[in-house]
Structure formats: C-alpha cells, structure tokens
Design an enzyme around this catalytic site. Structure first.
Site, PDB file in Angstrom:
ATOM      1  CB  THR A 135      10.041  10.147  12.382  1.00  9.92           C
ATOM      2  OG1 THR A 135      10.736   9.269  13.278  1.00  9.92           O
ATOM      3  CG2 THR A 135      10.184  11.573  12.883  1.00  9.92           C
ATOM      4  CG  ASP A 160      20.708  13.832  21.577  1.00 12.37           C
ATOM      5  OD1 ASP A 160      20.121  13.515  22.628  1.00 12.37           O
ATOM      6  OD2 ASP A 160      20.321  13.465  20.449  1.00 12.37           O
ATOM      7  CG  HIS A 216      14.725   2.811  16.676  1.00 16.02           C
ATOM      8  ND1 HIS A 216      15.747   3.220  17.513  1.00 16.02           N
ATOM      9  CD2 HIS A 216      14.466   3.868  15.865  1.00 16.02           C
ATOM     10  CE1 HIS A 216      16.100   4.454  17.229  1.00 16.02           C
ATOM     11  NE2 HIS A 216      15.338   4.882  16.236  1.00 16.02           N
ATOM     12  CE  LYS A 258      22.213   6.990  16.984  1.00 17.85           C
ATOM     13  NZ  LYS A 258      21.837   8.036  16.011  1.00 17.85           N
ATOM     14  CG  HIS A 275      12.814   5.724  20.212  1.00 15.54           C
ATOM     15  ND1 HIS A 275      12.747   5.164  18.946  1.00 15.54           N
ATOM     16  CD2 HIS A 275      12.857   7.065  20.021  1.00 15.54           C
ATOM     17  CE1 HIS A 275      12.743   6.126  18.042  1.00 15.54           C
ATOM     18  NE2 HIS A 275      12.818   7.281  18.662  1.00 15.54           N
ATOM     19  NE  ARG A 312      12.699  14.294  12.062  1.00 11.64           N
ATOM     20  CZ  ARG A 312      12.340  14.189  13.342  1.00 11.64           C
ATOM     21  NH1 ARG A 312      12.968  13.356  14.136  1.00 11.64           N
ATOM     22  NH2 ARG A 312      11.352  14.907  13.819  1.00 11.64           N
ATOM     23  CE  LYS A 320      20.751   3.835  13.624  1.00 10.22           C
ATOM     24  NZ  LYS A 320      19.567   4.085  12.783  1.00 10.22           N
ATOM     25  CB  THR A 321      21.703  -4.869  13.416  1.00 10.76           C
ATOM     26  OG1 THR A 321      20.430  -4.831  12.761  1.00 10.76           O
ATOM     27  CG2 THR A 321      21.490  -4.721  14.914  1.00 10.76           C
ATOM     28  CE  LYS A 354      17.656  12.821  13.176  1.00  8.09           C
ATOM     29  NZ  LYS A 354      17.662  13.003  14.635  1.00  8.09           N
ATOM     30  CD  GLN A 381      12.925  19.338  23.178  1.00  4.70           C
ATOM     31  OE1 GLN A 381      13.234  19.109  22.024  1.00  4.70           O
ATOM     32  NE2 GLN A 381      13.604  18.865  24.206  1.00  4.70           N
TER      33      GLN A 381
END
Length: 440
Positions: free
Chosen positions: A69, A225, A74, A260, A77, A115, A263-264, A111, A204
């Site tokens: 995506t 998840d 990041h 999370k 992952h 997306r 995340k910054t 989500k 999947q």
C-alpha cells in the site's frame, strides 16, 4: 465448521471457540517454537503439539503476507519481518508473500474505512521499492531454508470471478464471515463495508492453499488481528487437500504507555532510508520507554538472551546505555554497521557534546525565504519537530524549543539567515529531536 484455537478439534457453526491456553508456559521441543516463545513472539497457535512435532522433525515452510500500500514498510511491519528471521535462524524456510493481488482489494481488518484503491502500476512500483528491506533480514536463494518472495497476483489475477466463487466460495458461510471481529466492528460502528473488502478473507485463505500446493507451505504467521483469516486458510487446506496446516499469531504490539508501535509526531517510522534516515531510525529506538527496553531487545535484535537480561536489569541513568545498545543493534540490522555507528556518533555530538554534525537530519529551505524570514513555529512544523504550529508554541512556552542550542520562548519569532551557524540553523524540540535547517 471452525477449527478450535488450541487443538485440531472442530466446532459447529455458531459455537464459540474457547480462548487458547497460554503459550508462554508450554514445554515446546522444537528450536523454532522454543525461540519464538523465549523472545515473546507467540500469541496463538492452531495446533501447538502438531506444529512443534513438525518443526522438530525437519524444515517447515512458512509465510507472512505484506500488502503493497506504500513504497516502504514501516516499523509496525518489523515484528512480522523479525518473525520470519527467527524462523530462518531456526533452520526453516520463509516465504515473503507480496500482496500484488490482495492490495487491489484492501484488508478490512482493524479498519473503519475502505483503503484507497491503487492501480497495477502503483502496486508494482511499491513492491519493487519494498523488496530491498527483506534482503537486510533474510537470506534469499535456492537452498532448502533460503527465503523466497512470491506475489499473490500470480494466481489471484488468473481466476475468473465465477470460477473463483465456484471453487472456493462453497467452503465459506456468510454466517461465519459475519462473526469475525473485523466485520462485526465495522457493522457495530455503522461504518460501511464493501462487498469487495468482504472477499479479502477468501483471497487470503486461497493464498495459503496455493502456497501449500506450490511450495509445500505448512504454516501461516501474522499479527493476532489476523487470527480469523489465518484459521480460515488452515481449515481450507485441511478440508480440501486433507493435509496438515498450521497458524501462528504474534501479539499486537504497543508501547508500555499504550501507544501503537511506530506512531510518532513526525509520522510513520519508514524502513526505507530515503523516507526515514538511519539517524532518525537510530533515534527512534534510542527514545524507547524504559519499560519496553528488554522486550524490544528480544524482539528486534539478535543479542543473546543472557545479555538482554543484564541490560534490562539496569536502572536509573544506566538504562540509557541499554537504549543505545538497542538503537545500535536495530539500526545495524536495517541500515548496516557503518550507518548505525555514524548515527550514534551524530547523536553523541549533538546531545552530549553540543556540537554540530553533518550526519544530523537536514531539512532544506529556500534561501530567499530564509533571507526574508520564516516563523519559527512554521519552521518547526515543516522540519517534523512538531505536528503543528500550536504544538511548537506550547513547546516554546515550556522551554522545550531551541534555536542553535538556546531556548526560544517565542515560537512566533522570525528565523532568518542571520541565525545561520556554519551554514545551518540548528533546531531542537525537547531533549531528543534535532534537525539542521540548510538554505538552498
């Protein structure tokens, strides 16, 4: 019917499966599961005893899927990437599955909204950009435990819609699909879920079946998840091909304060160097919360567990040395030893010695604009030090915004070329974030 989470028994439709027993205390025999257990990678396993026996008997082939995506993965992952690394280190074969097909649909898990849909060209560009990251962590080749990378577009794109539904749709019930948390949450929040997204879990499952048939893949791994999607694939293989298949999930990762992972204020911690410098990556790990140091050392470095136990026992100011070890080890894995050492030296020069370093993150601004003057709050935001001008003003009022190492209480003041020192303006937010502003 639905596979039980902790055994090979099956459940009738509508019957709720019990929570799996704690995995942290199970006496595994295989090197793979003992390693994953000791380092904190295991949350759930579909058939623990069977998988343990298979992993002890010889190389097991396992996969994790990654949708394309964005042009880079990041830090979120990294847990999955390191899981594949542990698999290979334990003598097994990893498959990196790139979602060239599933990216066209979008995983609805966790989500609230669909997306944005990417076209084939953008997906192919993203996959090409992502590939190099895996080569830092895995050994690719033709050997029995060498990693391979495959693209699920190779089989998903060849299915006609009716053929796909006839071959695989008969193995899934709407009742059961509606019971999955990813679907229930969207419905409970009255967020629309398209029929396109609804098909993701079928796709999947077919991925797992195809990898079992093509490459003898026995195990799918992923975040907790993904449990429902993984169980679907396990059941499909056992039902259609009557072969053993297993699922293993890792815990969802958050910091000790509940944030999370990755995340910054400055955005996602990208793994590609052109999107996030080695220095910024090093600094991200250096800023780890005290309570997370031991856990992150186990998950994201190859340091021996005995050394990690020593480092996480440090307290007070000494814990900062453990954070530097974490930052160095994590950065070496992704960017290499030289980049990690350079980042550490730059941080020492900037924070401990108060000197400028050319290795610090640099933001370029138009020389004419800087000559005319730029508001400090706007410059701090543009440089990624703060998320907004308002945050910059609050930081300045509290004494946390500095220009050339001097506290600046007025974020509305103008920064000009008169502030240049050795050709740059050094901006700092708090004690941990520094950038150099360079006119061009």
């Amino acid at each position: 019917m639905l596979l039980d989470k902790s055994a090979s028994a099956v459940l009738e439709p509508g019957q709720r499966s019990p929570e799996p027993p704690p995995m942290s205390e199970q006496p595994f025999k295989s090197e793979l599961l003992k390693t994953l257990q000791a380092r904190g990678y295991i949350h759930q396993i579909t058939h623990p005893a069977e998988l343990d026996a298979a992993a002890a008997a010889g190389p097991v082939t396992a996969y994790i899927g990654f949708d394309a995506t964005a042009p880079s993965l990041h830090v979120g992952h990294l847990f999955s990437i390191m899981t594949l690394r542990r698999l290979q280190q334990s003598g097994h074969k990893p498959i990196v599955l790139m979602g060239g097909g599933t990216t066209k649909v979008g995983d609805p898990t966790d989500k609230d909204q669909q997306r944005p849909l990417l076209d084939d060209e953008q997906i192919a560009t993203n996959i090409a950009s992502i590939k190099g990251t895996f080569e830092r962590f895995l050994t690719f080749g033709d050997g029995p435990t060498d990693a391979v990378m495959v693209n699920n577009a190779d089989w998903l794109d060849r299915f006609g819609y009716v053929a796909f539904l006839r071959e695989f749709g008969v193995h899934f019930t709407i009742n059961r699909m509606l019971s999955f948390e990813s679907v229930k949450l969207r419905l409970e929040r009255e967020q629309p879920m398209t029929f396109l997204e609804f098909n993701y879990m079928l796709m999947q499952s077919v991925d797992f079946l195809e990898l079992e048939r093509r490459l003898g893949c026995l195990l799918q791994m992923g975040g907790s998840d993904q449990w429902g999607n993984i169980v679907n694939g396990v059941e499909l293989i056992r039902r259609v091909d009557q072969k053993p298949a297993f699922g293993l999930t890792t815990p969802l990762l958050a910091t000790a304060s509940g944030q999370k992972m990755g995340k910054t204020v400055g955005g996602a911690i990208w793994l590609n160097a052109e999107l996030r410098s080695a220095y910024d990556y090093w600094q991200f790990w250096r800023n780890t919360e005290d309570a997370d140091v031991g856990r992150f050392l186990r998950l994201f470095t190859d340091l021996p567990l005995e050394e990690i136990a020593r480092l996480e026992s440090l307290s007070g100011a000494e814990i900062n040395e453990a954070k530097k070890v974490l930052a160095g080890a994590a950065t070496r894995l992704l960017h290499g030893a030289q980049a990690a050492e350079t980042a550490a030296r730059a941080a020492e020069a900037a924070f401990e010695q108060g000197r400028l370093s050319s290795d610090l993150p640099t933001v370029e601004v138009n020389a004419a604009e800087l000559e005319a003057g730029v508001m400090l709050a706007a410059l701090a935001q543009a440089a990624g030090l703060t998320a907004s001008r308002g945050e910059a003003r609050r930081l300045a009022q509290g004494g946390g915004l500095r220009v050339n190492d001097q506290p600046e209480p007025d974020a509305n003041r103008t920064v000009t070329s008169a502030d240049l020192v050795d050709g740059v303006v050094k901006l700092a937010a708090g004690k941990k974030k520094i950038v150099l502003v360079r006119p061009v």
